[in-house]
Design an enzyme around this catalytic site. Structure first.
Site, PDB file in Angstrom:
ATOM      1  N   SER A 166     -28.872  10.211 -22.732  1.00 37.64           N
ATOM      2  CA  SER A 166     -30.105   9.966 -21.991  1.00 37.64           C
ATOM      3  C   SER A 166     -30.163  10.799 -20.717  1.00 37.64           C
ATOM      4  O   SER A 166     -31.217  11.333 -20.357  1.00 37.64           O
ATOM      5  CB  SER A 166     -30.217   8.479 -21.648  1.00 37.64           C
ATOM      6  OG  SER A 166     -31.466   8.176 -21.065  1.00 37.64           O
ATOM      7  N   GLU A 167     -29.021  10.938 -20.058  1.00 35.00           N
ATOM      8  CA  GLU A 167     -28.965  11.724 -18.824  1.00 35.00           C
ATOM      9  C   GLU A 167     -28.882  13.223 -19.104  1.00 35.00           C
ATOM     10  O   GLU A 167     -28.985  14.036 -18.187  1.00 35.00           O
ATOM     11  CB  GLU A 167     -27.758  11.294 -17.991  1.00 35.00           C
ATOM     12  CG  GLU A 167     -27.860   9.885 -17.426  1.00 35.00           C
ATOM     13  CD  GLU A 167     -28.932   9.764 -16.358  1.00 35.00           C
ATOM     14  OE1 GLU A 167     -28.840  10.467 -15.338  1.00 35.00           O
ATOM     15  OE2 GLU A 167     -29.879   8.960 -16.544  1.00 35.00           O
ATOM     16  N   GLY A 168     -28.718  13.594 -20.364  1.00 29.80           N
ATOM     17  CA  GLY A 168     -28.661  15.001 -20.741  1.00 29.80           C
ATOM     18  C   GLY A 168     -27.443  15.713 -20.190  1.00 29.80           C
ATOM     19  O   GLY A 168     -27.508  16.881 -19.804  1.00 29.80           O
TER      20      GLY A 168
END
Length: 210
Positions: free
Chosen positions: A84-86
């Site tokens: 999600s945070e990449g």
């Protein structure tokens, strides 16, 4: 994505319990290097819980799945946050990388409309690293340390039992003020939809009850 080292997190719990027992309190500098427009700095700087050992014990007593599945769910949830945070363990805010894991990079980087010192797989801010380093007795920024700190942030949100039990949606909702990319985050940054994150979580070995 690398699986989280759950055993290290348990070791960290024991370490902080011993530190608290002997009263080794250290002062943390209030200077973070993060400009005030960093949208996630408040979410990662919650007031510390009084007894981390009690919190972990309480969460464990609420686990309704087998221990191996609880561990798999935790590892999968950490992988989902990284997705999600990449980011991965060596990634700075904005996408560049670092190679020295002996300490937090503490580089204030501007990308888009935000400036942040976020670094690592879970995009931990420098001021959060200072706080958690003292609390958990961890001094570097290695992958194992990042995993332990992520689990502590989840614990502080009261979401660890949900994570372990596979109550995926509930755990995500509780963590949305800590990670700005999660659905329900109030910081105005782009977020992922819950279905996409659930798919990532399940692909990483997690079992979701909802």
């Amino acid at each position: 994505m690398k699986p989280a080292n759950f055993a290290v997190a348990v070791f960290a719990v024991v370490a902080v319990y011993l530190v608290y027992s002997y009263g080794a309190a250290l002062a943390i500098s209030a200077t973070s290097g993060d400009p005030s427009n960093d949208p996630s700095q408040d979410g990662q700087m919650n007031n510390p819980i009084d007894d981390l050992q009690a919190a972990i014990t309480n969460a464990s007593s609420s686990v309704t799945v087998a221990q191996d599945q609880a561990t798999a769910n935790t590892n999968a949830f950490l992988s989902m946050i990284g997705y999600s945070e990449g980011a991965d363990y060596n990634v700075l805010y904005g996408g560049s990388t670092f190679s020295d894991f002996s300490t937090h990079p503490n580089q204030a980087i501007t990308a888009g409309n935000y400036t942040s010192t976020a670094a690592g797989k879970y995009q931990i801010l420098y001021k959060t690293w200072l706080y958690l380093s003292q609390k958990l007795g961890l001094t570097d920024f290695s992958p194992a340390t990042q995993d332990a700190m992520c689990i502590e942030l989840i614990t502080e949100k009261g979401a660890l039992a949900d994570v372990q039990n596979g109550n995926f949606s509930s755990a995500v909702a509780k963590c949305a003020k800590t990670w700005a990319s999660l659905p329900g985050s109030p910081y105005g940054q782009p977020t992922h939809d819950i279905a996409t994150l659930a798919s990532v979580y399940e692909s990483a070995g997690g079992t979701s009850l909802g």
